[in-house]
Design a protein around this motif. Structure first.
Motif, PDB file in Angstrom:
ATOM      1  N   UNK A   2       4.872 -17.342  37.942  1.00 37.98           N
ATOM      2  CA  UNK A   2       5.104 -16.897  36.571  1.00 37.98           C
ATOM      3  C   UNK A   2       3.844 -16.349  35.924  1.00 37.98           C
ATOM      4  N   UNK A   3       4.028 -15.555  34.873  1.00 40.52           N
ATOM      5  CA  UNK A   3       2.896 -15.145  34.059  1.00 40.52           C
ATOM      6  C   UNK A   3       2.341 -16.363  33.331  1.00 40.52           C
ATOM      7  N   UNK A   4       1.033 -16.364  33.147  1.00 44.15           N
ATOM      8  CA  UNK A   4       0.387 -17.485  32.467  1.00 44.15           C
ATOM      9  C   UNK A   4       0.591 -17.331  30.967  1.00 44.15           C
ATOM     10  N   UNK A   5       1.709 -17.859  30.482  1.00 46.02           N
ATOM     11  CA  UNK A   5       2.068 -17.766  29.067  1.00 46.02           C
ATOM     12  C   UNK A   5       2.476 -19.146  28.558  1.00 46.02           C
ATOM     13  N   UNK A   6       1.969 -19.518  27.407  1.00 49.37           N
ATOM     14  CA  UNK A   6       2.338 -20.795  26.802  1.00 49.37           C
ATOM     15  C   UNK A   6       3.789 -20.730  26.338  1.00 49.37           C
ATOM     16  N   UNK A   7       4.603 -21.613  26.888  1.00 53.10           N
ATOM     17  CA  UNK A   7       6.047 -21.630  26.633  1.00 53.10           C
ATOM     18  C   UNK A   7       6.663 -20.242  26.858  1.00 53.10           C
ATOM     19  N   UNK A   8       6.112 -19.528  27.831  1.00 49.91           N
ATOM     20  CA  UNK A   8       6.601 -18.214  28.251  1.00 49.91           C
ATOM     21  C   UNK A   8       6.487 -17.162  27.142  1.00 49.91           C
ATOM     22  N   UNK A   9       5.608 -17.393  26.171  1.00 49.48           N
ATOM     23  CA  UNK A   9       5.483 -16.470  25.043  1.00 49.48           C
ATOM     24  C   UNK A   9       4.042 -16.023  24.805  1.00 49.48           C
TER      25      UNK A   9
ATOM     26  N   UNK B  51       5.128 -12.355  24.114  1.00 48.99           N
ATOM     27  CA  UNK B  51       6.097 -11.774  25.044  1.00 48.99           C
ATOM     28  C   UNK B  51       7.447 -12.431  24.744  1.00 48.99           C
ATOM     29  N   UNK B  52       8.441 -11.621  24.445  1.00 57.16           N
ATOM     30  CA  UNK B  52       9.755 -12.146  24.032  1.00 57.16           C
ATOM     31  C   UNK B  52      10.828 -11.714  25.031  1.00 57.16           C
ATOM     32  N   UNK B  53      11.609 -12.659  25.506  1.00 56.74           N
ATOM     33  CA  UNK B  53      12.739 -12.352  26.385  1.00 56.74           C
ATOM     34  C   UNK B  53      12.407 -12.280  27.855  1.00 56.74           C
ATOM     35  N   UNK B  54      11.178 -12.606  28.234  1.00 57.56           N
ATOM     36  CA  UNK B  54      10.791 -12.585  29.643  1.00 57.56           C
ATOM     37  C   UNK B  54      11.008 -13.982  30.206  1.00 57.56           C
ATOM     38  N   UNK B  55      12.285 -14.315  30.425  1.00 55.79           N
ATOM     39  CA  UNK B  55      12.646 -15.691  30.735  1.00 55.79           C
ATOM     40  C   UNK B  55      14.039 -15.732  31.339  1.00 55.79           C
ATOM     41  N   UNK B  56      14.291 -16.757  32.141  1.00 61.43           N
ATOM     42  CA  UNK B  56      15.609 -16.993  32.731  1.00 61.43           C
ATOM     43  C   UNK B  56      16.019 -18.443  32.489  1.00 61.43           C
ATOM     44  N   UNK B  57      17.295 -18.654  32.328  1.00 67.61           N
ATOM     45  CA  UNK B  57      17.832 -20.005  32.229  1.00 67.61           C
ATOM     46  C   UNK B  57      19.293 -19.966  32.613  1.00 67.61           C
TER      47      UNK B  57
ATOM     48  N   UNK C 239      -1.587 -25.099  20.191  1.00 65.69           N
ATOM     49  CA  UNK C 239      -2.620 -26.048  20.646  1.00 65.69           C
ATOM     50  C   UNK C 239      -3.885 -25.305  21.079  1.00 65.69           C
ATOM     51  N   UNK C 240      -4.876 -26.047  21.469  1.00 69.66           N
ATOM     52  CA  UNK C 240      -6.113 -25.439  21.981  1.00 69.66           C
ATOM     53  C   UNK C 240      -5.834 -24.749  23.314  1.00 69.66           C
ATOM     54  N   UNK C 241      -6.738 -23.869  23.704  1.00 70.19           N
ATOM     55  CA  UNK C 241      -6.590 -23.164  24.980  1.00 70.19           C
ATOM     56  C   UNK C 241      -6.487 -24.151  26.132  1.00 70.19           C
ATOM     57  N   UNK C 242      -7.316 -25.179  26.123  1.00 74.20           N
ATOM     58  CA  UNK C 242      -7.303 -26.170  27.204  1.00 74.20           C
ATOM     59  C   UNK C 242      -5.962 -26.877  27.284  1.00 74.20           C
ATOM     60  N   UNK C 243      -5.415 -27.242  26.136  1.00 71.72           N
ATOM     61  CA  UNK C 243      -4.126 -27.937  26.123  1.00 71.72           C
ATOM     62  C   UNK C 243      -3.004 -27.016  26.594  1.00 71.72           C
TER      63      UNK C 243
ATOM     64  N   UNK D 109      -3.216 -26.581  30.358  1.00 74.73           N
ATOM     65  CA  UNK D 109      -2.766 -27.798  31.023  1.00 74.73           C
ATOM     66  C   UNK D 109      -1.250 -27.910  31.030  1.00 74.73           C
ATOM     67  N   UNK D 110      -0.631 -27.573  29.904  1.00 78.18           N
ATOM     68  CA  UNK D 110       0.832 -27.639  29.810  1.00 78.18           C
ATOM     69  C   UNK D 110       1.477 -26.588  30.708  1.00 78.18           C
ATOM     70  N   UNK D 111       0.891 -25.397  30.765  1.00 82.19           N
ATOM     71  CA  UNK D 111       1.421 -24.340  31.637  1.00 82.19           C
ATOM     72  C   UNK D 111       1.387 -24.786  33.092  1.00 82.19           C
TER      73      UNK D 111
END
Length: 540
Positions: A349-356, A368-374, A400-404, A407-409
């Protein structure tokens, strides 16, 4: 202060992004390279390079209530699973109702998006565009919403098919397919068993001499039609269903597979895949099993090699005198107008926080909006992303901070790779309802079922046990809509309406769906227990 927003693309994601900007008092300018709205859902007689394309027979996989915008229910008379022309009609009604068209510059392609020299202070972007006449212009925007989709670059892996150069018939990617014209009496092989591959094989089989559907790994095939003829995605998609699936994933998977095998046995049909039913999007097709059982579509293993017009398959079988090969092999995603630094990946995946949001930007002014599947419609996903992005732009919601974020990604990527059959072609899978809720929480619009029991038990019952439609995210918080409650209570009426095309005999009374009513005391005990369990499980 953020004011001017560039929106790239006028499909579903672009339209809901324009609407979200207007809700927050921002000034959107949408750049659409084509002559009209709709994106993927605008049928083109001839394929247009760089744009998504669909074929004439495409019908929406999701039912209309599951794909609806959260504050704009689809007209009741529209069919539940709409033809692409009806989806486009719905999008036009949405755009007209909210005055979106005046913010779109048609036939204007985005060439590049670059940070301005003072980006660290302003967060601004220089957006270069090219008009129909070839003239280029550059304009500075306070933020950018990328809504260009991911069905624009066909993946045609010819190197994986030895001998393809010797094939003397016609071959092309499914992106080019429009209809079965020219396939009469032909022998056709369709490679790939996603929803497009299944649809195209069925479509061609109505006129061709023989159609062979080649699959490397098989697939779960799901009908749009559920019990009693109702839309299947309105029957098994409640918050309680999602909770039980997460609590008991193996059991839920077995039960779902058993249910779909009652319709037709996947192993008997040679379709059973190695992955579980919830690990990858299923093939949605009402006709494929019927075409297989009638012999109009014949399944084959993966193509091993081409020898002229003869194709050899991995299981040793051979098909001679093949005239046409259709590669339904997916798409490569790319954003050529974005700086290379924003193409960083995490796994597939692209490195995006919550895919956005790109986590390394010093100012969160690109989304980035709509670049997602479910396992559900894109519309609610894109809409909730757009609503969140615009509030971040305005400083009403903080990241959140860049580090956080990084980490979540990384954690989410690891979990997704274990849970889903991810690949280069399917890198952006998410748990549908949990993802919607997680983004809704960032905005403050996630339905809070436990207190709702006390204030409006009938509504709470529907939110918890009814289909999870997007209207739930307009009940409270920023952007709440006074019509959301009524939209939830009337959604089944809109489901039933298209079936009433003739007057039924008065003596015939069929109760298709449960009508909202105040629960009994006994059911309230069960209901309250389920709601409390749900609240504890989802920490609400």
């Amino acid at each position: 202060m953020v004011q001017k927003i560039a929106v790239i693309g006028a499909g579903i994601s672009g339209l809901t992004s324009i609407k979200s900007c207007l809700e927050e008092g921002l000034k959107p300018t949408c750049f659409e390279s084509g002559p009209d709205i709709g994106g993927l859902w605008r049928f083109k007689e001839e394929p247009e390079p760089g744009r998504a394309n669909i074929y004439e027979s495409v019908v929406l996989n999701s039912s209309k209530e599951r794909m609806a915008f959260s504050d704009f229910p689809p007209p009741a008379e529209l069919p539940n699973n709409m033809h692409h022309s009806e989806v486009l009609l719905y999008l036009r009604l949405y755009a007209q109702n909210f005055g979106l068209l005046q913010h779109i510059r048609f036939q204007t392609a985005v060439v590049s998006v670059k940070q301005t020299a003072d980006f660290a202070d302003t967060g601004q972007w220089a957006v270069e565009t090219e008009g129909r006449d070839g003239r280029r212009e550059s304009e500075v925007f306070d933020a950018v919403m990328v809504c260009s989709g991911h069905f624009t670059t066909p993946h045609l892996p010819l190197k994986d098919f030895p001998g393809i150069e010797s094939f003397n018939g016609k071959y092309f990617h499914s992106w080019e397919y429009r209809n079965s014209e020219g396939m009469q009496g032909k022998r056709v092989v369709v490679i790939g068993i996603g929803s497009s591959g299944g649809d195209i094989a069925v479509d061609i089989s109505r006129v061709a001499e023989k159609v062979y559907l080649s699959s490397r790994s098989g697939a779960w095939v799901v009908s749009r039609v559920g019990p009693r003829g109702l839309p299947v995605d309105m029957l098994y998609t409640s918050r309680v269903d999602a909770m039980l699936q997460r609590l008991f994933p193996s059991r839920s998977s077995r039960m779902a597979e058993k249910m779909f095998n009652r319709v037709f046995h996947h192993e008997l049909y040679g379709l059973k895949p190695r992955h579980g039913i919830f690990e990858q999007n299923a093939v949605v097709s009402d006709d494929l099993p019927a075409r297989i059982i009638s012999g109009r579509v014949r399944l084959r293993a993966n193509v091993k090699e081409f020898r002229g017009s003869t194709l050899t398959f991995a299981d040793g079988s051979v098909v001679d005198q093949v005239d046409v090969v259709v590669f339904a092999t997916g798409y490569n995603y790319s954003f050529p107008f974005l700086p290379p630094t924003l193409h960083e990946k995490s796994g597939y995946r692209l490195c995006l926080y919550k895919h956005v949001f790109p986590p390394r930007l010093s100012r969160p002014t690109l989304a980035v909006v709509g670049f997602i599947h479910g396992l559900g419609s894109l519309t609610p996903l894109a809409e909730i992303q757009a609503r969140w992005a615009t509030r971040v732009f305005k400083g009403l919601s903080n990241l959140p901070t860049e580090k956080m974020m990084l980490g979540e990604i990384a954690t989410e990527t690891e979990i997704m790779h274990k849970r889903y059959a991810c690949s280069e072609r399917t890198p952006i899978q998410v748990d549908y309802m949990p993802y919607l809720d997680s983004v809704a929480s960032q905005i403050g619009v996630k339905p809070n079922v436990v207190p709702l029991i006390l204030s409006d038990p009938k509504l709470a019952f529907q939110v918890l046990f009814g289909p999870c439609t997007s209207y739930q995210y307009r009940l409270n918080g920023p952007g709440c809509w006074t019509g959301a409650r009524q939209a939830i209570f009337s959604q089944w009426d809109r489901v039933v309406r298209p079936f009433n095309t003739k007057v039924a005999p008065k003596a015939l009374k069929i109760r298709l769906v449960p009508r909202p009513r105040t629960p009994s005391k006994l059911s309230m005990v069960f209901f309250s227990s389920a709601a409390l369990l749900y609240g504890c499980f989802y920490n609400i």
